[in-house]
Design a protein around this motif. Structure first.
Motif, PDB file in Angstrom:
ATOM      1  N   LEU A   1       0.824  -1.208   0.000  1.00 21.10           N
ATOM      2  CA  LEU A   1       0.000   0.000   0.000  1.00 21.10           C
ATOM      3  C   LEU A   1       0.861   1.262   0.000  1.00 21.10           C
ATOM      4  N   LEU A   2       1.940   1.257   0.781  1.00 24.36           N
ATOM      5  CA  LEU A   2       2.816   2.429   0.829  1.00 24.36           C
ATOM      6  C   LEU A   2       3.477   2.687  -0.530  1.00 24.36           C
ATOM      7  N   LEU A   3       3.880   1.626  -1.218  1.00 23.01           N
ATOM      8  CA  LEU A   3       4.489   1.798  -2.532  1.00 23.01           C
ATOM      9  C   LEU A   3       3.484   2.325  -3.546  1.00 23.01           C
ATOM     10  N   VAL A   4       2.230   1.863  -3.453  1.00 22.73           N
ATOM     11  CA  VAL A   4       1.197   2.369  -4.360  1.00 22.73           C
ATOM     12  C   VAL A   4       0.927   3.842  -4.088  1.00 22.73           C
ATOM     13  N   ILE A   5       0.850   4.224  -2.808  1.00 17.24           N
ATOM     14  CA  ILE A   5       0.614   5.627  -2.454  1.00 17.24           C
ATOM     15  C   ILE A   5       1.761   6.501  -2.939  1.00 17.24           C
ATOM     16  N   GLU A   6       2.988   5.974  -2.860  1.00 20.29           N
ATOM     17  CA  GLU A   6       4.162   6.740  -3.291  1.00 20.29           C
ATOM     18  C   GLU A   6       4.075   7.121  -4.767  1.00 20.29           C
ATOM     19  N   MET A   7       3.365   6.323  -5.560  1.00 18.15           N
ATOM     20  CA  MET A   7       3.244   6.621  -6.986  1.00 18.15           C
ATOM     21  C   MET A   7       2.388   7.851  -7.247  1.00 18.15           C
ATOM     22  N   PHE A   8       1.483   8.171  -6.333  1.00 21.73           N
ATOM     23  CA  PHE A   8       0.525   9.246  -6.573  1.00 21.73           C
ATOM     24  C   PHE A   8       0.673  10.416  -5.607  1.00 21.73           C
ATOM     25  N   VAL A   9       1.469  10.253  -4.570  1.00 22.29           N
ATOM     26  CA  VAL A   9       1.639  11.307  -3.571  1.00 22.29           C
ATOM     27  C   VAL A   9       3.113  11.669  -3.484  1.00 22.29           C
ATOM     28  N   THR A  10       3.408  12.961  -3.488  1.00 25.72           N
ATOM     29  CA  THR A  10       4.796  13.409  -3.384  1.00 25.72           C
ATOM     30  C   THR A  10       5.233  13.349  -1.925  1.00 25.72           C
ATOM     31  N   SER A  11       6.128  12.426  -1.615  1.00 26.71           N
ATOM     32  CA  SER A  11       6.613  12.281  -0.231  1.00 26.71           C
ATOM     33  C   SER A  11       8.130  12.321  -0.185  1.00 26.71           C
ATOM     34  N   PHE A  12       8.742  12.738  -1.299  1.00 26.26           N
ATOM     35  CA  PHE A  12      10.203  12.823  -1.403  1.00 26.26           C
ATOM     36  C   PHE A  12      10.854  11.463  -1.123  1.00 26.26           C
TER      37      PHE A  12
END
Length: 464
Positions: free
Chosen positions: A317-328
């Protein structure tokens, strides 16, 4: 054994009487989980049973888990004796140690019945039993330590460690420890006058069934299970054979190191390919199934719990979110750590889990690179990339360019500062000058047309 724990049923009125008969029927049909082939009966036996437990194929963590369950079931049945039917070429040193400890500490008398071969780790398990019976034509020994590729380990420290375990198991049951050492350490020759054999240094000892009886490593020859049954005085006692359940068979297969590597490879490569090659389809499904089977097998084997599975899902889930959210990159790093932790913690041991994951990851990179190279124009990311240039020579125009207006003369309706409105016949157009001010009512001429930009200049000669 199948233990039933009653939960609170949210049923109303007489519906419970419809559920209870179905549950009773299901219990009757299924019987105990674990594969009791001969023990299930409507009433308890009059005498303690003799329990037969197979120790077959490769010795690994799945077999260890099955034997733990089987020994506990034998205790619950009040067994008078346990027969370990051994036919294996060996396997994991660590699993063999745990199984040997289980046999050694058994409160129920044990006899190892070698049917076929008890090689390497299988010999160690047999030596921990109180007595050994062997089928004619069977053999035991050749317990040299080998690596994952099947090459014999030459390190003296490792050989000494395993030889010590073999000697201790032999001494525990009153057998000659030097024979056990000769089965492991080829540096030690041994003389066996009982069978007229001289084992020279450089050779590993293996005993046939007849030789094992003569040197005191087996108590009897037994042509079949019934002969062993009679040898231990089992007459009048029911014979119960425990077999791996379907779930345990799956678990044994999945927890083998090479299978774990393949499943992790399928999981990593499948999910990665799905990100770069067309939308959610076969690759993604296969990848999810690979991960699912990996965790399912390790969960059944007792290595993976809910925590490890939850940790792995959180990583996805964290990797999927990283694709769409800028978290540096923070979410990506946390996701990777969660994935790594879930896989490693669910393995039989952390070292093995890290090795399996590392091998699978390297192989997955190669597989994904090949797929991306072949299907690079079909990836899902290509939907976000405009690869074609929208040029005029290909027929793409954003506005209609009215070149026919060049040279026409009109009248500025509003002041041009530098833009404004001018009329040309019956048509009113938005125009612009090169920067100069043009008062309203001034005659202007269209000098050029640049897309939607119409450039005018004051007319030098007045109209007649």
């Amino acid at each position: 054994m199948l233990s039933v724990r009653w939960e609170r049923f949210n049923v109303q009125g007489g519906r419970v009487w419809l559920i209870l008969p179905l549950l009773l029927m299901l219990w009757t049909l299924l019987g105990p989980v674990g594969g009791n082939a001969a023990a299930t009966a409507s009433s308890p036996p009059m005498a303690a049973p003799v329990v037969v437990i197979p120790v077959q194929q490769t010795i690994e963590s799945g077999l260890e888990r099955f034997l733990q369950r089987s020994f506990q079931q034998a205790y619950d049945l009040g067994a008078m004796h346990i027969i370990l039917e051994i036919n294996t070429l060996g396997g994991s040193l660590e699993s063999a140690e745990h199984i040997g400890q289980l046999v050694k500490e058994s409160q129920i008398p044990t006899i190892a019945y070698v049917r076929g071969k008890a090689i390497s780790a299988g010999t160690y398990i047999a030596l921990n039993a109180e007595r050994i019976a062997m089928e004619p034509g069977s053999s035991m020994g050749a317990a040299a330590v080998v690596d994952a590729e099947g090459h014999e380990v030459e390190q003296g420290k490792v050989i000494s460690y395993w030889a010590g375990h073999m000697k201790a198991a032999a001494e525990l049951r009153g057998r000659d420890p030097l024979i056990a050492q000769a089965m492991v350490d080829k540096r030690q020759g041994i003389s066996l006058p009982q069978i007229s054999r001289e084992i020279a240094a450089g050779d590993i000892l293996t005993l046939t069934a007849g030789e094992a009886v003569k040197v005191g490593y087996a108590e009897t020859l037994a042509a079949d299970r019934q002969a062993v049954y009679a040898f231990i005085g089992g007459e009048g006692h029911p014979l119960v054979e425990l077999k791996p359940s379907l779930a345990e068979q799956v678990s044994r297969w999945v927890t083998q190191p090479w299978v774990s590597v393949v499943l992790l490879l399928i999981g990593i490569a499948g999910v990665a390919i799905e990100l770069f090659v067309p939308g959610f389809g076969i690759a993604g499904i296969i990848g999810v199934l690979g991960f699912g089977l990996y965790f399912f097998g390790h969960y059944l084997a007792g290595f993976a719990g809910v925590e490890e599975i939850a940790l792995f899902i959180a990583g996805i889930l964290l990797l999927v979110i990283e694709m769409f959210v800028t978290s540096f990159g923070i979410l990506g790093v946390l996701g990777a750590l969660c994935l790594f932790g879930g896989v490693v913690l669910s393995a039989h041991n952390m070292k093995l889990g890290m090795a399996n994951l590392g091998i699978a990851f390297v192989l997955a990179i190669i597989v994904v690179a090949i797929f991306v190279r072949i299907f690079k124009r079909r990836g899902v990311w290509n939907k976000f990339i405009l690869r074609e240039s929208l040029s005029a020579d290909k027929g793409y125009v954003s506005t209609v360019t009215r070149f026919e207006l060049v040279g026409q003369t009109g009248l500025a309706i509003t002041p041009l500062r530098p833009s404004g409105t001018a009329s040309f016949g019956e048509e009113r157009l938005d125009v612009v000058t090169d920067g100069e001010f043009v008062a309203a009512g001034t005659e202007v001429v269209i000098h050029s047309v640049e897309g939607s930009r119409i450039v005018v200049k004051p007319r030098k000669d007045p109209l007649v």
